[in-house]
Design a protein around this motif. Structure first.
Motif, mmCIF file in Angstrom:
data_model
loop_
_atom_site.group_PDB
_atom_site.id
_atom_site.type_symbol
_atom_site.label_atom_id
_atom_site.label_comp_id
_atom_site.label_asym_id
_atom_site.label_seq_id
_atom_site.Cartn_x
_atom_site.Cartn_y
_atom_site.Cartn_z
ATOM 1 N N ALA A 53 -8.701 -1.453 -0.845
ATOM 2 C CA ALA A 53 -8.137 -0.320 -0.111
ATOM 3 C C ALA A 53 -9.201 0.342 0.771
ATOM 4 C CB ALA A 53 -7.534 0.695 -1.073
ATOM 5 N N ALA A 56 0.904 3.604 -3.135
ATOM 6 C CA ALA A 56 0.369 4.962 -2.979
ATOM 7 C C ALA A 56 1.377 5.999 -3.473
ATOM 8 C CB ALA A 56 -0.003 5.228 -1.519
ATOM 9 N N LEU A 116 0.827 -1.213 0.000
ATOM 10 C CA LEU A 116 0.000 0.000 0.000
ATOM 11 C C LEU A 116 0.858 1.258 0.000
ATOM 12 C CD1 LEU A 116 -2.889 -0.962 2.451
ATOM 13 C CD2 LEU A 116 -3.047 -0.601 -0.015
ATOM 14 N N SER A 117 1.921 1.270 0.792
ATOM 15 C CA SER A 117 2.776 2.448 0.886
ATOM 16 C C SER A 117 3.494 2.713 -0.441
ATOM 17 C CB SER A 117 3.794 2.251 2.014
ATOM 18 O OG SER A 117 4.650 3.347 2.113
#
Length: 175
Positions: free
Chosen positions: A154, A36, A32-33
């Motif tokens: 998400a 993103a 996710l990091s």
């Protein structure tokens, strides 16, 4: 004489997580990091000609939605919807106001409530911004269905973080 070919498939993320729960490649937080950061980097050249940053774009998305629905936004509502604290949101609003895209005004009924409204210039920027989502879809190379799957997953993470009280806002709003 027939020979048997044994097929070995690549381990899935779930397999790797079961085998080594600390493997970097298995970590949802890492995916996710990094994802993103990469996605926001794809937005940058699309938003630059509009004169806005990605966080400002998110604020404007919420305000365009409010404007279309015919309701004024408030700072508190925006903070909840964007999962931001007031200390992060206020400078974004100040810069957007300085750019002539929105106005902030204290409520006559309750001075604690600050209404946020688009200016004509902020409203007109929406037409240019409408080109951004299809350009992002194209830049990722993902299908609409794949993007929808990512959004769904998400959104579940965001909802879990809200339930845990680690990010602001109430229940996530329907899309």
């Amino acid at each position: 004489m027939a020979t048997t070919v044994e097929h070995t498939s690549e381990p899935t993320t779930a397999d790797r997580l079961r085998d080594d729960p600390l493997a970097l490649e298995s970590q949802v937080c890492f995916a996710l990091s990094a994802g993103a950061r990469g996605l926001v980097a794809l937005y940058r050249p699309l938003l630059e000609p509009l004169g806005i940053t990605h966080p400002q774009y998110l604020v404007l998305l919420a305000l365009w939605q409010d404007d279309t629905a015919g309701r004024p936004g408030t700072v508190t509502d925006l903070a909840d919807r964007l999962a931001l604290d007031a200390g992060t949101l206020s400078p974004l609003l100040r810069r957007l106001e300085a750019a002539g895209l929105l106005t902030r005004e204290r409520s006559a009924d309750d001075a604690r409530v600050v209404h946020v409204r688009l200016t004509d210039r902020g409203r007109s920027l929406r037409a240019e911004a409408a080109k951004v989502p299809p350009a992002i879809a194209s830049a990722t190379g993902l299908t609409i269905d794949e993007l929808a799957e990512i959004h769904t997953a998400a959104s579940k993470v965001v909802a879990a973080a809200r339930r845990a009280g680690v990010i602001g806002g109430g229940a996530p709003r329907p899309a």
